[in-house]
Design a protein around this motif. Structure first.
Motif, short mmCIF file in Angstrom:
data_model
loop_
_atom_site.label_atom_id
_atom_site.label_comp_id
_atom_site.label_asym_id
_atom_site.label_seq_id
_atom_site.Cartn_x
_atom_site.Cartn_y
_atom_site.Cartn_z
N ALA A 40 0.86 -1.18 0.00
CA ALA A 40 0.00 0.00 0.00
C ALA A 40 0.89 1.23 0.00
O ALA A 40 1.86 1.30 0.76
CB ALA A 40 -0.91 0.01 1.22
N THR A 41 0.58 2.20 -0.86
CA THR A 41 1.43 3.38 -1.01
C THR A 41 0.61 4.65 -0.89
O THR A 41 -0.57 4.70 -1.27
CB THR A 41 2.14 3.38 -2.38
N ALA A 42 1.24 5.70 -0.37
CA ALA A 42 0.64 7.03 -0.30
C ALA A 42 1.68 8.03 -0.76
O ALA A 42 2.87 7.89 -0.47
CB ALA A 42 0.18 7.35 1.11
N SER A 43 1.25 9.06 -1.47
CA SER A 43 2.16 10.07 -1.96
C SER A 43 2.17 11.27 -1.03
O SER A 43 1.47 11.31 -0.02
CB SER A 43 1.74 10.52 -3.37
N SER A 44 2.95 12.27 -1.38
CA SER A 44 3.05 13.48 -0.57
C SER A 44 1.74 14.26 -0.56
O SER A 44 1.52 15.09 0.32
CB SER A 44 4.18 14.37 -1.10
N LYS A 45 0.85 14.01 -1.51
CA LYS A 45 -0.46 14.66 -1.49
C LYS A 45 -1.33 14.11 -0.36
O LYS A 45 -2.12 14.84 0.24
CB LYS A 45 -1.16 14.48 -2.83
N GLY A 46 -1.23 12.82 -0.12
CA GLY A 46 -1.92 12.22 1.01
C GLY A 46 -3.42 12.06 0.86
O GLY A 46 -4.11 11.85 1.85
N THR A 47 -3.95 12.17 -0.34
CA THR A 47 -5.39 12.04 -0.53
C THR A 47 -5.81 10.62 -0.87
O THR A 47 -6.87 10.16 -0.45
CB THR A 47 -5.87 13.00 -1.63
N LEU A 48 -4.97 9.91 -1.62
CA LEU A 48 -5.28 8.56 -2.07
C LEU A 48 -4.25 7.56 -1.55
O LEU A 48 -3.07 7.89 -1.40
CB LEU A 48 -5.30 8.49 -3.60
N VAL A 49 -4.71 6.35 -1.30
CA VAL A 49 -3.83 5.23 -0.98
C VAL A 49 -4.09 4.15 -2.01
O VAL A 49 -5.24 3.79 -2.28
CB VAL A 49 -4.08 4.68 0.43
#
Length: 419
Positions: free
Chosen positions: A262-271
């Motif tokens: 599971a990954t999340a980006s620096s935006k933090g809105t979607l996983v």
């Protein structure tokens, strides 16, 4: 390249040298430590060993405190769960502490003379072997060294030295993984032989995860491009690169068996949840609409649920379609239904935001601290640890969802809560 030596430092270090005291511990671990979690009502004892490597009938089950004359409040520098989430470790500006999760209690602590700080501490299941790195204003050890600590003898029995600061450590029964700013080193635990070296993009957080289930060894780290993760399948000798996001990776988690990341980006809105074998996107869930810094992601043991902690002060639990156990409900799709937007019937008509999959359950936390999360051994429970010393245990309803129920709270930095 790392150099190896015993502790204290050997003036003529042998690159393949490891303290002979460590080998019996590793043999004992491979024989006795089981990777699967114990039953919900079982509180497993420490896997303790004596000086000669044989099992020791006495277990470490009470707090041991070295008197400390520092009147200032203790500062927590690091907190992490062990491999099966039975325990957690905290590195402080004076030493380290080990706690049991269920029931919650302090197991022991070590406050070093001179108030030496520990910036990262990793347990090896429930045995006496730990690995840590110095930290804080007065580090106990150099920031470029990983110290292998035997708490039965209250001293270090080995070390790994590097040319730059250590960002993170990950342990398995058979491997030690050390993460630097742009490199990952994989060592054999028994003799500290270097097995693999990986180049990565800048990684100041030390992002890296390893599988813990018996069998295949899977490692996930950053790739060489922004938004990319690299998956190493050591048993099949295969490497898979996954372009997970357009922006930088802020956090990721690996399922226990290493099949899902599971990954999340620096935006933090979607996983996003990917298959580690072929890199395919399995599912995408939405934390929210506003930007956030994701601090922690965690799969449940069967990958039926995913927990997310961010700087917004809310813990989210999502139902996953890819999990191996849907036994909580006679309707195997109940969690997926509960987590879908109420407007999903017009999917494709409105923007993607309105048809996103939302969390099943939430828990609100005080903002201003960083939290990590894991699933508890009691059914449908979540354990939350904060760098402010907070310990929460919460329960969620997999059918109706909504706000989680707080079952327990402790501040594990307060002396009166230590015993």
């Amino acid at each position: 390249m790392a150099s190896l030596s015993s502790f204290p430092s050997n003036p003529n270090p042998n690159p393949n040298f490891i303290s002979p005291m460590l080998q019996p511990y590793l043999e004992h671990l491979n024989q006795h430590i089981q990777p699967d979690p114990p039953p919900d009502d079982e509180d497993p004892p420490y896997d303790d060993v004596s000086d000669n490597g044989s099992p020791n009938s006495s277990t470490i089950n009470s707090a041991i405190t070295i008197p400390n004359s520092n009147p200032n409040p203790i500062k927590l520098l690091h907190v992490s769960f062990n491999q099966d989430y039975n325990c957690f470790a905290g590195g402080t500006d004076r030493g380290f502490r080990i706690y049991n999760c269920d029931p919650f209690r302090e197991l022991f602590r070590r406050d070093f003379a001179g108030n030496g700080g520990v910036g990262a501490v990793e347990m090896l299941f429930r045995c006496n072997i730990l690995a840590f790195v110095g930290g804080g204003d007065m580090p106990q050890y150099p920031l470029n060294k990983v110290m292998i600590w035997d708490d039965h003898q209250s001293r270090c029995i080995g070390e790994l030295s590097f040319r730059s600061e250590v960002r993170a450590i990950r342990l398995r029964r058979d491997r030690i993984v050390v993460v630097l700013e742009q490199k990952v080193f994989v060592y054999n635990f028994a003799d500290l032989k270097l097995l693999h070296q990986i180049e990565t993009i800048a990684n100041p957080k030390g992002l890296c995860e390893v599988s813990q289930a018996a069998g295949a060894f899977v490692l996930v780290c950053l790739g060489l491009q922004k938004g990319q993760v690299r998956v190493e399948h050591y048993e099949s000798k295969r490497t898979k690169f996954v372009m997970a996001h357009d922006s930088r990776i802020a956090c990721f988690a690996l399922s226990r068996d290493g099949n899902l990341v599971a990954t999340a980006s620096s935006k933090g809105t979607l996983v996003r949840i990917f298959n580690t074998h072929d890199g395919s996107l399995m599912q995408e869930v939405r934390r929210g609409a506003d930007r956030a810094e994701i601090h922690s992601l965690a799969f449940s043991p069967t990958a039926q649920w995913l927990a997310v902690a961010s700087d917004k002060g809310t813990i989210h639990v999502f139902g996953l379609k890819v999990g191996s156990d849907k036994s909580n409900s006679p309707d195997s799709n109940s969690s997926a239904v509960a987590s879908s937007s109420s407007l999903s019937f017009i999917r494709g008509v409105l923007p993607k935001y309105f048809s996103s999959e939302w969390s099943v359950a939430q828990f609100r936390l005080p903002e201003g601290s960083q939290y990590i999360v894991a699933f508890g051994h009691q059914k449908n429970t979540v354990v939350i640890l904060g760098l402010d010393g907070s310990f929460y245990r919460c329960k969620f309803d997999p059918m109706s969802g909504g706000e989680m129920m707080q079952l327990e709270y402790h501040n594990f930095l307060k002396p009166e809560d230590a015993f």
